[in-house]
Write a protein that holds these residues in place. Structure first.
Motif, PDB file in Angstrom:
ATOM      1  N   LEU A   1       0.744  -1.216  -0.085  1.00  0.00           N
ATOM      2  CA  LEU A   1       0.129   0.118  -0.060  1.00  0.00           C
ATOM      3  C   LEU A   1       0.861   1.230  -0.087  1.00  0.00           C
ATOM      4  O   LEU A   1       0.538   2.183  -0.918  1.00  0.00           O
ATOM      5  CB  LEU A   1      -0.959   0.180   1.364  1.00  0.00           C
ATOM      6  CG  LEU A   1      -2.000  -0.971   1.124  1.00  0.00           C
ATOM      7  CD1 LEU A   1      -2.737  -0.986   2.506  1.00  0.00           C
ATOM      8  CD2 LEU A   1      -2.947  -0.876   0.013  1.00  0.00           C
ATOM      9  N   ARG A   2       1.804   1.079   0.854  1.00  0.00           N
ATOM     10  CA  ARG A   2       2.772   2.536   0.913  1.00  0.00           C
ATOM     11  C   ARG A   2       3.515   2.569  -0.694  1.00  0.00           C
ATOM     12  O   ARG A   2       3.533   3.786  -1.011  1.00  0.00           O
ATOM     13  CB  ARG A   2       4.002   2.110   1.917  1.00  0.00           C
ATOM     14  CG  ARG A   2       3.709   2.385   3.237  1.00  0.00           C
ATOM     15  CD  ARG A   2       4.902   2.661   4.110  1.00  0.00           C
ATOM     16  NE  ARG A   2       5.652   1.343   4.250  1.00  0.00           N
ATOM     17  CZ  ARG A   2       5.357   0.660   5.019  1.00  0.00           C
ATOM     18  NH1 ARG A   2       4.476   0.893   6.172  1.00  0.00           N
ATOM     19  NH2 ARG A   2       5.805  -0.606   5.105  1.00  0.00           N
ATOM     20  N   ALA A   3       3.725   1.453  -1.374  1.00  0.00           N
ATOM     21  CA  ALA A   3       4.179   1.792  -2.587  1.00  0.00           C
ATOM     22  C   ALA A   3       3.292   2.116  -3.725  1.00  0.00           C
ATOM     23  O   ALA A   3       3.683   3.108  -4.522  1.00  0.00           O
ATOM     24  CB  ALA A   3       4.764   0.213  -3.270  1.00  0.00           C
ATOM     25  N   PHE A   4       2.085   1.762  -3.346  1.00  0.00           N
ATOM     26  CA  PHE A   4       0.974   2.293  -4.091  1.00  0.00           C
ATOM     27  C   PHE A   4       0.855   3.818  -4.064  1.00  0.00           C
ATOM     28  O   PHE A   4       0.866   4.482  -5.087  1.00  0.00           O
ATOM     29  CB  PHE A   4      -0.465   1.559  -3.920  1.00  0.00           C
ATOM     30  CG  PHE A   4      -1.585   2.147  -4.608  1.00  0.00           C
ATOM     31  CD1 PHE A   4      -1.759   2.290  -5.993  1.00  0.00           C
ATOM     32  CD2 PHE A   4      -2.486   2.663  -3.951  1.00  0.00           C
ATOM     33  CE1 PHE A   4      -2.896   2.638  -6.638  1.00  0.00           C
ATOM     34  CE2 PHE A   4      -3.791   3.140  -4.422  1.00  0.00           C
ATOM     35  CZ  PHE A   4      -3.879   3.090  -5.864  1.00  0.00           C
ATOM     36  N   VAL A   5       0.633   4.204  -3.027  1.00  0.00           N
ATOM     37  CA  VAL A   5       0.439   5.651  -2.574  1.00  0.00           C
ATOM     38  C   VAL A   5       1.579   6.316  -2.895  1.00  0.00           C
ATOM     39  O   VAL A   5       1.719   7.498  -3.617  1.00  0.00           O
ATOM     40  CB  VAL A   5       0.478   5.915  -1.100  1.00  0.00           C
ATOM     41  CG1 VAL A   5       0.325   7.137  -0.556  1.00  0.00           C
ATOM     42  CG2 VAL A   5      -0.898   5.047  -0.586  1.00  0.00           C
ATOM     43  N   ASP A   6       3.002   5.842  -2.729  1.00  0.00           N
ATOM     44  CA  ASP A   6       4.059   6.632  -3.326  1.00  0.00           C
ATOM     45  C   ASP A   6       4.150   6.753  -4.888  1.00  0.00           C
ATOM     46  O   ASP A   6       4.436   7.711  -5.525  1.00  0.00           O
ATOM     47  CB  ASP A   6       5.302   5.885  -2.870  1.00  0.00           C
ATOM     48  CG  ASP A   6       5.740   6.237  -1.517  1.00  0.00           C
ATOM     49  OD1 ASP A   6       4.867   6.978  -0.795  1.00  0.00           O
ATOM     50  OD2 ASP A   6       6.607   5.421  -0.797  1.00  0.00           O
ATOM     51  N   ALA A   7       3.795   5.594  -5.426  1.00  0.00           N
ATOM     52  CA  ALA A   7       3.711   5.775  -6.875  1.00  0.00           C
ATOM     53  C   ALA A   7       2.824   6.651  -7.525  1.00  0.00           C
ATOM     54  O   ALA A   7       3.140   7.446  -8.413  1.00  0.00           O
ATOM     55  CB  ALA A   7       3.486   4.414  -7.300  1.00  0.00           C
ATOM     56  N   VAL A   8       1.700   6.845  -6.905  1.00  0.00           N
ATOM     57  CA  VAL A   8       0.525   7.571  -7.284  1.00  0.00           C
ATOM     58  C   VAL A   8       1.027   9.229  -7.029  1.00  0.00           C
ATOM     59  O   VAL A   8       1.122  10.025  -7.975  1.00  0.00           O
ATOM     60  CB  VAL A   8      -0.650   7.406  -6.525  1.00  0.00           C
ATOM     61  CG1 VAL A   8      -1.568   8.811  -6.970  1.00  0.00           C
ATOM     62  CG2 VAL A   8      -1.276   6.290  -7.054  1.00  0.00           C
ATOM     63  N   LEU A   9       1.521   9.493  -5.751  1.00  0.00           N
ATOM     64  CA  LEU A   9       1.973  10.893  -5.298  1.00  0.00           C
ATOM     65  C   LEU A   9       3.154  11.319  -6.091  1.00  0.00           C
ATOM     66  O   LEU A   9       3.296  12.376  -6.646  1.00  0.00           O
ATOM     67  CB  LEU A   9       2.104  10.851  -3.816  1.00  0.00           C
ATOM     68  CG  LEU A   9       1.100  10.677  -2.859  1.00  0.00           C
ATOM     69  CD1 LEU A   9       1.369  10.471  -1.465  1.00  0.00           C
ATOM     70  CD2 LEU A   9      -0.016  11.772  -3.022  1.00  0.00           C
ATOM     71  N   GLU A  10       4.065  10.275  -6.426  1.00  0.00           N
ATOM     72  CA  GLU A  10       5.341  10.827  -7.073  1.00  0.00           C
ATOM     73  C   GLU A  10       5.258  10.555  -8.882  1.00  0.00           C
ATOM     74  O   GLU A  10       6.173  10.542  -9.275  1.00  0.00           O
ATOM     75  CB  GLU A  10       6.543  10.186  -6.522  1.00  0.00           C
ATOM     76  CG  GLU A  10       6.785  10.311  -5.061  1.00  0.00           C
ATOM     77  CD  GLU A  10       7.565   9.175  -4.203  1.00  0.00           C
ATOM     78  OE1 GLU A  10       8.303   8.489  -5.041  1.00  0.00           O
ATOM     79  OE2 GLU A  10       7.537   9.083  -3.006  1.00  0.00           O
ATOM     80  N   GLU A  11       4.021  10.034  -8.873  1.00  0.00           N
ATOM     81  CA  GLU A  11       3.657   9.744 -10.561  1.00  0.00           C
ATOM     82  C   GLU A  11       4.722   8.777 -11.171  1.00  0.00           C
ATOM     83  O   GLU A  11       5.358   9.191 -12.186  1.00  0.00           O
ATOM     84  CB  GLU A  11       3.794  11.525 -11.198  1.00  0.00           C
ATOM     85  CG  GLU A  11       2.478  12.152 -10.762  1.00  0.00           C
ATOM     86  CD  GLU A  11       2.438  13.507 -11.539  1.00  0.00           C
ATOM     87  OE1 GLU A  11       2.968  13.643 -12.581  1.00  0.00           O
ATOM     88  OE2 GLU A  11       1.518  14.454 -10.974  1.00  0.00           O
ATOM     89  N   ARG A  12       5.019   7.940 -10.353  1.00  0.00           N
ATOM     90  CA  ARG A  12       5.754   6.800 -11.065  1.00  0.00           C
ATOM     91  C   ARG A  12       5.016   5.544 -11.527  1.00  0.00           C
ATOM     92  O   ARG A  12       3.820   5.619 -10.856  1.00  0.00           O
ATOM     93  CB  ARG A  12       7.037   6.491  -9.824  1.00  0.00           C
ATOM     94  CG  ARG A  12       8.017   7.349  -9.683  1.00  0.00           C
ATOM     95  CD  ARG A  12       8.959   7.208  -8.901  1.00  0.00           C
ATOM     96  NE  ARG A  12       9.062   7.025  -7.477  1.00  0.00           N
ATOM     97  CZ  ARG A  12       8.518   5.981  -6.765  1.00  0.00           C
ATOM     98  NH1 ARG A  12       8.328   4.781  -7.523  1.00  0.00           N
ATOM     99  NH2 ARG A  12       7.990   5.807  -5.463  1.00  0.00           N
ATOM    100  N   ASP A  13       5.525   4.670 -12.070  1.00  0.00           N
ATOM    101  CA  ASP A  13       4.791   3.423 -12.315  1.00  0.00           C
ATOM    102  C   ASP A  13       4.650   2.766 -11.437  1.00  0.00           C
ATOM    103  O   ASP A  13       5.573   2.808 -10.304  1.00  0.00           O
ATOM    104  CB  ASP A  13       5.945   2.620 -13.309  1.00  0.00           C
ATOM    105  CG  ASP A  13       6.106   3.351 -14.782  1.00  0.00           C
ATOM    106  OD1 ASP A  13       5.149   4.071 -14.966  1.00  0.00           O
ATOM    107  OD2 ASP A  13       7.003   2.886 -15.405  1.00  0.00           O
ATOM    108  N   VAL A  14       3.768   2.086 -11.235  1.00  0.00           N
ATOM    109  CA  VAL A  14       3.444   1.078  -9.972  1.00  0.00           C
ATOM    110  C   VAL A  14       4.006  -0.151 -10.089  1.00  0.00           C
ATOM    111  O   VAL A  14       4.728  -0.435 -11.279  1.00  0.00           O
ATOM    112  CB  VAL A  14       1.628   0.693  -9.849  1.00  0.00           C
ATOM    113  CG1 VAL A  14       0.991   1.965  -9.604  1.00  0.00           C
ATOM    114  CG2 VAL A  14       1.287  -0.314 -11.145  1.00  0.00           C
ATOM    115  N   PRO A  15       4.636  -0.435  -9.036  1.00  0.00           N
ATOM    116  CA  PRO A  15       5.444  -1.860  -9.274  1.00  0.00           C
ATOM    117  C   PRO A  15       4.878  -3.223  -9.510  1.00  0.00           C
ATOM    118  O   PRO A  15       5.742  -3.865  -9.875  1.00  0.00           O
ATOM    119  CB  PRO A  15       6.235  -1.727  -7.523  1.00  0.00           C
ATOM    120  CG  PRO A  15       5.125  -1.239  -6.798  1.00  0.00           C
ATOM    121  CD  PRO A  15       4.401  -0.227  -7.521  1.00  0.00           C
TER     122      PRO A  15
END
Lengths: 338, 338, 338, 338
Positions: free
Chosen positions: A291-305
């Motif tokens: 979940l942290r990785a998902f939130v980070d990906a959205v907030l930082e506009e990166r690809d989801v893992p």
């Protein structure tokens, strides 16, 4: 910056993720819940201080002031919910499996792409510290080229008969081994070419009556040439047993163990310890981390893992492996996911 | 009462068994040796105080005052030597494999039966304390009905190219996994119905040049319904790795481990131990025990614990699994061993 | 019913407990913070949504609407803060050690008793799942009568020189082994009669310069006759190492292990795994559980599970063991805690 | 070149060493046996093909054509037998302990030196692969400077009451912990300065009646400053338990384990394995290796690896530790072995 998240699905697995949403994810605000079961919904809202609750996920998508949703509904509804969320412009984290068919995966992927929203799928093993450590060793070249993949996924209990039906869960192989199939693709760095399964309904005859089996072994041939084997069982009555090995040209990694509590009891001529009770105990840290990785990906506009395409690929292996069991022949991935 | 034993074959494996014949088997007298290699033969004779030595095993069979022979010659000669020994009225212990073909096994079995001599085959795992303890637990009902068999056999070195050829060893699957196939039949209490293999020459290209592979996974379907998987590898460069699991309806047994010496080295953030160097270290007690069991069976006129028919059955699985690899389809045992 | 809790002390250990107060304790509300360090205080308040913050704990005790306090201030201030909190009628959870002297312990105990408030001390091992499981086995009679106690407490780092001074921490033996001494009393069901220590400043000469040592072994004679040994070290550079054994007349329990992540790396002739990085990783669940137990005891008006008298007894063992080291003779508990 | 060896003492331990003399030591000839028990003597002679047998060791020393003797008589006779053997010009391997007194050790050492014969004492742990591997790591500097020594020696059975008497065995501490004391000197590279013991007769009251105890912990202060602790118990009813740790400035080694057979039994919520049954199972390889080392030292005219002086030093620690238990004070080695 904080990502406002709505949870769709307040059942057992939803509650587990809700706990992490509320407490373990720094930049997330857990703001709304949708579930047709009023008791589950309200109890969860009280527990985590969530103000907005809805019976219907469509309401949540329309009314709630959320940026993203976490989807933990029954598998058969995943595609519809994901498509609706995408249409509403919400970023999406969806529990595995994304869908029970390749077409369903494709539909969900297309919806997310068309809407320009992130879509992450809940293969939590990729976030487990032990799997992560193994992946790091492999990527660092410590074991050379991976040439064999072995993975065990065993539950200490029989699933419910309702869930065991192919329509609900995809059946034993797709339901349980999908985690191993995803881990195989990820750790081996290769897609799968074909699968061959043996299985049987050997312990719980009632599973056979609804069309399922309780034990299976699946051989894999990877596109890059490597070989693999996955076994799944619903009667590991000793405990929850998740272990994975990758054998390489220069070494090997072994993930997983059998012991939950670091305590040995020594009696006459015997040493004993406990086992791991289930996936909540084994993968708590991984659920928080995904979940942290998902939130980070959205907030930082990166690809989801872990992408929809990853889900599609693992699902396809599960479908091929299931078809192999049905037809007693190796089934190529190209047959089921052209 | 003492059984007079002649050893046919004084190579590396012969020397290992010779040591046990001389020192670990109470009621045996190690009285003669046959080997065309004079140096090996004489050195062994000196070391173990054996008076009679022969270049040719036929001489030993004719001239030597022996009751039984231990045959450790190259695999391709096993059938001929066994038949000659049977014709000479000698009881026979022969290293695995009995033969590389089912017909060869049948010929050896028939010869022994016709001559009324005992014929035991060297599947030493059946005498290893860990395998024996597991078998006892299974027989005592501790794990309920066995439903899944998993077995790993990995060598830390590449075999010689001469030995790797199909004509010499039967190839990776037959050569290495035959131990697992025998263990499967023995521990599961069931014959095998069909096999399906995936494999590849993934680490040592020179093996491919002589027609062999270095990694394989073999799915098994047992006649009784249970499922199984065996993996073999020639590149477990970390160490010799033999592990077997039997999952039952009420529990499980796990055989084998990775550590040779009970010593941990702890350095910054790391705990390390050694591995098992090879089969001599791992199975020394088993080699002694299988010879004792053979001697006891002959002296007490009981059935040998591992028969020619056991060897035939395991060989047939190996042949079916190899053919499956060649033809990329499941192969039924009935196809190769009618 | 909810217990309103104020945290006094927002340093590193305070932050660890704050996290559990905020997220892991069902019936607690984390409502105020006192710490002279403004940055720590405000950062923590923001992170956990706490409205009331104070520079001085006296302010918190006067102004804050709290039922109970969690005291995580420097050890030398524990007695004063506890006495002030008791005088203010607050229930008290205080990190170990309660005090560095028996007189200090007595003062704090008397203050709490006079005020009729609960006083619990932070011996978290009593709440660790492994210690709890061992205690249950012992209480169930599985190991018969406990006759020997062994406990290891080793840190992978040198403590700060400021903290190492006897005035600040009590020195190595009191500071580190106090957990083992408490575990000994608890698991053995017996007080300690006398202690004898050997120690030395063997790795970090700078510790010697401030009057401390880095390694010690402490023999214990329990009042009930059993024997014990505790070792502590500041140079377990391999990792945080907490292990305890209780040997009984009919069996034994062994608590603790060396591995953090369930992953093995296998390279040429070697198997390696990681170690436990520190007490936060090892005892996270225990810190949460001790706070839950404290809150439950207050709300349900039951005795706290770890009392001021437990703290006094463990402190007294530490003082006797330290004096033994100083004087090279066995020191009776009756000498230091009449 | 072959060393002709006579065995003096054909009891249980004598039989264990006889087996290795006969089968595991390349350059030795096992040529004669002395034991007053005719049955033991003759049975052993038959089993190992030894021609010369004697009732009295004096006869063996006079008449037998031996170069060296292996002495496995009751401890109380060791000094006399060693002195007689030395006087007869025989090299001597003697089971531990060399003597129960320092004076006895001195007498034996002097006799061997005066006669110019080798004298090796049976501290077999120095030849155990795990202890040897640890020593090699230490000597290679892997753990830096050794600063703490921990060693556990626990038997799963009560010794005989006859043997438990101080006159016969020296009592628990000297009898059992002497192996740990020797291992401590060897692994730490340092003599011991003083010892402090706690102990008790806690499980077997009948041991108390003959003056012995069944559990003890012994703190050690090494001359070089390091600290140590040894525990011994006669009621490790779970199994034979020998473990040793050396903690250094840069790392640590841990020797020993609990499992005999590499097999796990998994039943509902439990994993169990067996334990080590006794010293014969644990140290078989070490017994063989110490005899090989003795034979090699004699034949190659090198120093023996475990000397009479080593035995004297370990015995002195045992005597000091026993006296400490009696007098409840630390006892300096200089008091008992000036």
């Amino acid at each position: 910056m904080t990502l406002r998240i709505g949870l769709i699905g307040a059942g057992r697995m939803g509650a587990a993720l809700a706990h992490h949403l509320a407490y373990s994810v720094e930049n997330a605000a857990f703001v709304s819940i949708a579930d047709p079961n009023e008791e589950n919904r309200l109890q969860m809202a009280r527990r985590f201080g969530v103000d907005q609750t809805y019976c219907d996920h469509e309401q949540l998508l329309e009314e709630s002031d959320v940026d993203a949703v976490v989807v933990v509904t029954p598998t058969s509804t995943h595609v519809d919910v994901v498509c609706a969320a995408a249409a509403a412009g919400k970023h999406i984290f969806v529990e595995k499996p994304l869908a029970l068919t390749v077409a369903g995966c494709d539909q969900a992927i297309a919806a997310a792409e068309a809407a320009g929203v992130k879509l992450q799928v809940g293969f939590m093993r990729r976030f487990d510290p032990a799997y992560v450590a193994a992946k790091e060793k492999i990527d660092a070249g410590v074991i050379g080229r991976p040439v064999m993949f072995k993975s065990t996924g065993r539950d200490p209990w029989r699933t419910s008969l309702k869930y065991a039906r192919r329509e609900a869960s995809g059946g034993l192989i797709l339901d349980m081994a999908i985690h191993d199939f995803d881990a195989g693709r990820w750790l081996m760095g290769s897609d799968v070419l074909r699968a061959y399964s043996e299985g049987g309904c050997l312990v719980f005859p009632e599973l056979g009556e609804v069309g399922d089996i309780d034990n299976a072994v699946v051989n894999l041939k990877f596109a890059g040439g490597a070989v693999g084997n996955v076994d799944v069982s619903r009667n590991a009555i000793y405990g929850y047993d998740i272990r994975t090995e990758v054998i390489g040209s220069e070494g090997s990694v072994m993930i997983g163990g059998l012991q939950q509590t670091a305590m040995l009891t020594l009696t006459k001529n015997s040493v004993a310890h406990d086992t791991i009770p289930g996936f909540m105990a084994r993968f708590a840290a991984a659920y928080a981390a995904e979940l942290r990785a998902f939130v980070d990906a959205v907030l930082e506009e990166r690809d989801v893992p872990v992408t929809g395409r990853d889900a599609r690929a693992a699902t396809a292996i599960g479908i091929a492996a299931t078809q192999s069991f049905d037809e007693q022949r190796p089934v190529y991935l190209s047959e089921v996911a052209p």
